[in-house]
Design an enzyme around this catalytic site. Structure first.
Site, PDB file in Angstrom:
ATOM      1  N   ARG A 111       0.845  -1.196   0.000  1.00 16.64           N
ATOM      2  CA  ARG A 111       0.000   0.000   0.000  1.00 16.64           C
ATOM      3  C   ARG A 111       0.880   1.245   0.000  1.00 16.64           C
ATOM      4  NH1 ARG A 111      -4.885   1.419   4.224  1.00 16.64           N
ATOM      5  NH2 ARG A 111      -3.255   1.120   5.804  1.00 16.64           N
ATOM      6  N   ASP A 126      -4.132   3.023  14.204  1.00 15.35           N
ATOM      7  CA  ASP A 126      -3.317   3.644  13.173  1.00 15.35           C
ATOM      8  C   ASP A 126      -3.872   5.026  12.892  1.00 15.35           C
ATOM      9  OD1 ASP A 126      -5.549   3.267  11.583  1.00 15.35           O
ATOM     10  OD2 ASP A 126      -4.596   1.879  10.192  1.00 15.35           O
TER      11      ASP A 126
END
Length: 547
Positions: A168, A449
């Site tokens: 990613r 996160d």
């Protein structure tokens, strides 16, 4: 020796920090030339698309609702197109593990028993220069089965059949300010994608796989078209077989939920599906509708996958993906094991089981976990309820999702003082850790996160903006939050590995955010200035050379 002397950079290329010696083969002259081609070809389009995001936000602030695009109705209605068949290693993705790209994490994730590992340069990563370039080194070594190492007397060795690697890159909005091309920072997306593709695509194809990606934060199908153009140029540049790239798009913004089919259509030769990026989606839902008091949510623990707008989003994503014959991936279970408390751990794992059962019975083809200990739990649920490699055959033709359902802000629940404190603590802890170089932080037995920190940030803002009250009747305003910020800052400053000076930065930042007319777009953009080679921790002036 200057940067220019060490790698003989062409004109117009400028690093603000030195390249680590162990990463010189990653940032070779040929690789940098490739990055420059990507930047010079695509950066203007990228910037134009980011400007379009601002126009859409301005319209939303003025009360114009989001809707399905009338100009692309023919794409949505057409039965004649489908996406590429699954690429090697992506036929069965029932459990995917995600995490940052440090060496230990890469080995453990690849060995976890999950079908794939999403190596993350985005939300679970703090984009320090070391994290970005040494992460690329780790993935380079993993793809060549050369990543084994020993530390503190413990050996880390790649298994015979590791998980399939998916990368990613950062979203279109984030720059990589340590590499300037013609005086401008390269896109973080192009930097992360370009380095990985250039250094690994041929090797991966030779090994029977391919360069696979997760694409984050898109808000419009033209942003997907830009990615597709990047893919086509990159494949041609290395003279590789067309279609060798596969990309799964995270549907994690409210505007993208109205353009799922169009996004698949733009990437159809390279698409491997869509993913329910649930935490970022909640963040985007609040942020995009920031001017509406109707979108004030209760505690974030009440914003579950079963509330109306989340359920509509899931149903539409599954229907869309299976209509076009690609994977409909479920979301992240953020729970992590609770050691030394068997009862609390069992309750947490029961939540994971229930979440994964909901996903597989809804028709998802796979799911995400954040910790290796959760892989078996998720696998057991999917193995029992999904006998084949996927569920593309479940078309969900019974589903009809309207624009009103997608944007439905009704969420039952209360704003509690605990919810306020938890948001303050999560925002402070995460921001302080991120500035310190850690983008994946365990807080209260959840792996937080950037996405979950973003929910905390915008909720604190909206509660203040709209003079919300807790269930005990306390008005949430800047004065009320100031005392909580002070108390929680003291607690967070005592946590292992947390620099109190970074907690101070985080607290000052959050206090400004809650008093602003609207929250800024991304905390990662705001805090980037505090990383080495970017802003207050050094502009790299001592290591610059006049290239």
């Amino acid at each position: 020796m200057s940067i220019k002397d060490s790698i003989n950079l062409p004109s117009g290329i400028h690093f603000t920090v030195p390249i680590p010696k162990e990463a010189e083969h990653i940032l070779s002259k040929d690789a940098i030339d490739f990055l420059a081609i990507l930047h010079r070809t695509f950066d203007k389009t990228r910037l134009d698309l980011l400007e379009n995001r601002k126009k859409v936000q301005d319209e939303l602030d003025k009360g114009k609702p989001l809707d399905f695009l009338p100009e692309t109705k023919n794409i949505r209605d057409s039965p004649s197109w489908s996406c590429a068949p699954p690429a090697p290693g992506l036929e069965d993705r029932r459990v995917e593990i995600t995490g940052p790209t440090d060496r230990k994490m890469v080995v453990n994730a690849l060995n976890s028993g999950a079908k794939t590992f999403m190596a993350d340069f985005e939300d679970s990563n703090s984009p320090t220069w070391s994290n970005m370039v040494l992460g690329q080194v780790n993935l380079y070594d993993a793809n060549r089965r050369q990543i084994d190492f020993e530390t503190n007397g413990k050996q880390y060795k790649l298994s015979e059949k590791p998980a399939v690697l998916i990368v990613r890159p950062r979203g279109w909005h984030l720059p990589e300010p340590r590499l300037l091309i013609d005086g401008k920072p390269i896109s973080g997306s192009l930097f992360d994608f370009g380095l990985y593709f250039f250094n690994n695509a041929s090797e991966l194809i030779k090994r029977g796989f391919g360069p696979y990606f997760y694409l984050p934060k898109m808000e419009h199908h033209l942003e997907a078209r830009l990615w597709n153009d990047v893919f086509n140029l990159s494949i041609s540049h290395l003279s590789l077989k067309q279609g060798c790239i596969r990309a799964t798009v995270l549907i994690e913004t409210l505007p993208a939920a109205f353009q799922m089919e169009e996004i698949l259509y733009e990437l159809r030769e390279h698409s491997s599906g869509l993913n329910c990026g649930r935490w970022d989606y909640i963040f985007s839902f609040i942020k995009k509708q920031r001017a509406s008091k109707q979108c004030v949510f209760p505690d974030r623990t009440d914003v579950t996958m079963t509330v109306p707008f989340m359920n509509a989003y899931v149903q539409l994503l599954i229907q869309t993906c299976h209509k076009r014959k690609v994977a409909a991936m479920g979301g992240m279970s953020a729970q992590i094991p609770i050691k030394n408390d068997a009862e609390a751990n069992e309750k947490a794992m029961a939540k994971v089981r229930a979440d994964k059962l909901r996903e597989v019975t809804a028709g998802h083809d796979g799911t995400w976990v954040a910790h290796p200990a959760l892989v078996k739990i998720a696998l057991d649920i999917f193995n029992e309820n999904m006998k084949g490699p996927n569920q593309y055959f479940i078309r969900r033709e019974d589903v009809t999702v309207t624009a009103k359902q997608i944007a439905d802000p009704s969420v039952p629940g209360k704003i509690t003082e605990k919810g306020v404190r938890d948001n303050v603590s999560a925002a402070l802890s995460y921001c302080a850790a991120w500035i310190s170089g850690n983008g994946c932080v365990p807080i209260n037995y959840l792996m937080e996160d950037a996405a979950t920190a973003e929910i905390a940030r915008v909720q604190l803002w909206q509660w203040t903006k709209y003079s919300s009250k807790t269930d005990s009747g306390k008005l949430i305003d800047a004065s009320y939050l100031q005392s909580i910020f002070s108390e929680e800052s003291s607690k967070v400053s005592q946590l292992p590995g947390i620099d109190p000076s970074n907690v101070k930065i985080a607290s000052e930042y959050m206090n400004k955010q809650i008093k602003s007319e609207f929250p800024s777009d991304f905390l990662t953009s705001d805090l980037l200035i505090h990383l080495e080679g970017v802003g207050t921790k050094g502009t790299g002036s001592t290591s610059k050379s006049n290239l």
